[in-house]
Enzyme design. Sequence first.
Site, PDB file in Angstrom:
ATOM      1  N   SER A  98      32.768 -32.995  13.546  1.00  8.38           N
ATOM      2  CA  SER A  98      33.057 -33.778  14.757  1.00  8.38           C
ATOM      3  C   SER A  98      32.009 -34.871  14.953  1.00  8.38           C
ATOM      4  O   SER A  98      32.343 -36.017  15.264  1.00  8.38           O
ATOM      5  CB  SER A  98      33.059 -32.883  16.002  1.00  8.38           C
ATOM      6  OG  SER A  98      34.090 -31.945  15.924  1.00  8.38           O
ATOM      7  N   LEU A 138      36.953 -42.231  25.984  1.00  6.98           N
ATOM      8  CA  LEU A 138      38.340 -42.529  26.340  1.00  6.98           C
ATOM      9  C   LEU A 138      38.844 -41.513  27.372  1.00  6.98           C
ATOM     10  O   LEU A 138      39.298 -41.881  28.449  1.00  6.98           O
ATOM     11  CB  LEU A 138      39.230 -42.505  25.080  1.00  6.98           C
ATOM     12  CG  LEU A 138      40.725 -42.741  25.315  1.00  6.98           C
ATOM     13  CD1 LEU A 138      40.982 -44.172  25.794  1.00  6.98           C
ATOM     14  CD2 LEU A 138      41.533 -42.489  24.031  1.00  6.98           C
ATOM     15  N   PRO A 141      38.390 -36.956  33.235  1.00  6.92           N
ATOM     16  CA  PRO A 141      38.705 -35.630  33.781  1.00  6.92           C
ATOM     17  C   PRO A 141      40.200 -35.461  34.063  1.00  6.92           C
ATOM     18  O   PRO A 141      40.762 -34.399  33.820  1.00  6.92           O
ATOM     19  CB  PRO A 141      37.875 -35.569  35.063  1.00  6.92           C
ATOM     20  CG  PRO A 141      36.724 -36.485  34.811  1.00  6.92           C
ATOM     21  CD  PRO A 141      37.247 -37.576  33.926  1.00  6.92           C
ATOM     22  N   GLY A 144      43.853 -36.981  29.945  1.00  8.76           N
ATOM     23  CA  GLY A 144      43.615 -36.525  28.580  1.00  8.76           C
ATOM     24  C   GLY A 144      44.727 -37.006  27.670  1.00  8.76           C
ATOM     25  O   GLY A 144      44.587 -38.016  26.966  1.00  8.76           O
ATOM     26  N   CYS A 246      41.719 -46.104  16.650  1.00  7.88           N
ATOM     27  CA  CYS A 246      40.502 -45.357  16.302  1.00  7.88           C
ATOM     28  C   CYS A 246      40.860 -43.886  16.119  1.00  7.88           C
ATOM     29  O   CYS A 246      40.386 -43.212  15.202  1.00  7.88           O
ATOM     30  CB  CYS A 246      39.449 -45.440  17.402  1.00  7.88           C
ATOM     31  SG  CYS A 246      38.988 -47.103  17.858  1.00  7.88           S
ATOM     32  N   ARG A 276      35.451  -4.783  -0.176  1.00  7.74           N
ATOM     33  CA  ARG A 276      35.591  -3.749   0.838  1.00  7.74           C
ATOM     34  C   ARG A 276      36.483  -2.617   0.325  1.00  7.74           C
ATOM     35  O   ARG A 276      37.646  -2.842  -0.016  1.00  7.74           O
ATOM     36  CB  ARG A 276      36.200  -4.364   2.115  1.00  7.74           C
ATOM     37  CG  ARG A 276      36.573  -3.383   3.190  1.00  7.74           C
ATOM     38  CD  ARG A 276      35.356  -2.798   3.872  1.00  7.74           C
ATOM     39  NE  ARG A 276      35.743  -1.975   5.002  1.00  7.74           N
ATOM     40  CZ  ARG A 276      34.917  -1.100   5.567  1.00  7.74           C
ATOM     41  NH1 ARG A 276      33.678  -0.957   5.125  1.00  7.74           N
ATOM     42  NH2 ARG A 276      35.318  -0.375   6.597  1.00  7.74           N
ATOM     43  N   GLU A 371      41.725 -34.745  20.227  1.00  6.17           N
ATOM     44  CA  GLU A 371      42.290 -35.865  19.456  1.00  6.17           C
ATOM     45  C   GLU A 371      43.814 -35.762  19.388  1.00  6.17           C
ATOM     46  O   GLU A 371      44.426 -35.939  18.334  1.00  6.17           O
ATOM     47  CB  GLU A 371      41.702 -35.882  18.040  1.00  6.17           C
ATOM     48  CG  GLU A 371      40.204 -35.904  18.057  1.00  6.17           C
ATOM     49  CD  GLU A 371      39.615 -37.220  17.627  1.00  6.17           C
ATOM     50  OE1 GLU A 371      40.384 -38.143  17.353  1.00  6.17           O
ATOM     51  OE2 GLU A 371      38.384 -37.315  17.602  1.00  6.17           O
TER      52      GLU A 371
END
Lengths: 392, 246
Positions: A98, A138, A141, A144, A246, A276, A371
């Site tokens: 990120s 961008l 609150p 989104g 972007c 295992r 994103e």
Amino acid sequence: MSKDQYQAHDYFLMDEMLTDEHKLIRDSARAWVKKEVSPIIEDYYERAEFPNQILDGLASIGGFGPYIPEEYGGAGLDQISYGLIMQELERCDSGLRSTSSVQSSLVMYPIWKFGNETQKKKYLPKLASGEMIGCFGLTEPDFGSNPGGMITNFTEDGDHLILNGAKMWISNAPFADIAVVWAKDPNNRIKGVIVERGMEGFETPEMHGKHSLRASSTGELIFNNVRVPKENILPNKDGLGAPLSCLDSARYGIAWGAIGAAMDCYDSALRYSKERIQFGKPIASFQLIQKKLAEMITEISKAQLLTFRLGQLKNEDRATSAQISMAKRNNVDMALKVAREARQIHGAMGIMNEYSVMRHMANLESVITYEGTHDIHLLITGLDITGIQAFN
Amino acid sequence: MKILVCISKVPDTTSKINFTDNDTKFDENGVQYIVNPYDEWYALVRALELIESNGGTVTTITIGSSKDDPTIRKALAIGANDAVRIDAEPTDSFFVSKQIAEYAKNENYDIIMTGKETIDYNGAQVGAMISELVDMPFVSLATKLDVEGTKATLERDVQAGVEVVEVELPIVLSAAKGMAEQRIPNMRGIMAARSKPLKVVPPFEQKELTTVVKFELPNPKTGCKYIDPENMDELVELLHNESKVI
């Protein structure tokens, strides 16, 4: 974390489709991650800190804008190289990828594509070398999935603009030197503005309490009558299409990165299942475990092929936003499912930080909604194939 | 200072090893290659460190086909100035040594470095053979190398201690673990490697002196056996007859 024993898996001999330079770039990124990041990542994840000491190394392996032309301090590499670097970073941790994605696709990319020559010369070389870290503002609150509704705006005052508003969920914000902020001008048109740390009225408080992406630093951007020189406006594109392009670049990187996370989970599960012992034999010898493993490598291989093709299209500048959305959506969903199955194969050990699987799983719970959420990407495909938008 | 570093490709340690032609040839199908770690991590990196502090050039030399070029580009990306590839199949150690010696003899290298061995065939012969062919002293298994003027000081691990050797340049040496730290190619190095010279040279006449009759794989690993602490007789019997270590 115990020693990083990761071995890449290449079921469909995808390496034969890569150039020697692609492989050298990928293998160098992989070696750097194993040496410098794998030994510390669990510790930083638990402490909820980004390991700032790795920024120089991240820059040196091409983690910051590898496709930016050399004249601006980049490496001038192709999009597949960029994807492979993202894959190797997210193989270690989505938070690491990120940080790199934000710097490359959300800060350097808009300055390169929409900035003027002065801005490119001023910021890009320092961003490429890691001397300067950027973030991208961008999301707000209350906005989104619907960024066009943003409230952040500026008015004009002589040679300056006066910026007001707030951005939220901003990766790298707490330590970024600059922010590429999207805000509405007095005519309600969205424009990109470079805001520098230290400008009066600009604050970047860190957000705490994340159960995911803990090794990545997330914060808010608060603008309280921030006076920004007009020369900091990105002049060459405005409107919502600018920040969305972007995001196309960043989502493309995520599509590759998610494969890295999935490969790490699969690799760990495969190794664990062979070691295992239950009922007197390795758990890999049970049909239900084999089903999980076989489905994992099948889905990983499909995603690799899809993403390689997307990389070719991106190199030719023909990849559409809808194709990128499909790849991001598919690959992150695939990686999250692989991580969950891998965690189950590890049994109780799967929740421990001796293994990376639960960290990947928790990280991917963010990646699947940031994103562009999983559902919004589906609607982008829906719009593309029907011509009818179903967002609202 | 002119340094020549011998670089060889070897199968990645995770490769599945198979043979063809009645078990006389290594099966390259599906094998990923890496730079021999002793050549890369120790010889090449120490050579680079020396020219960074003393000035000079580092040339790499490889015996192989164009399939070796990715290996060579990696060495250039790590920092070597240029590369030479002798265009021939590396057959036995003498053939390889002869090629390197013939190329090197007119180039006035101060130091010729090899890794202590390649991790595939583990021959560990090339350095010594080169030194004989070019008539230069040889120091094997060096873990440390310093150069001051025309004098090299090397350290070698010996039984329960360290041997310190002084020798006048020029020399041939084989590098062992400890001589330097691994360097990972960075983006600048990878970009620079694109335009660094890679000279391809035809092979020098030399027949191979040895022939591989057969390769055999080691027996597959067997699982752990747990012996009851009370049953020492069984342990001794197994060590004696099964693992044959006592």
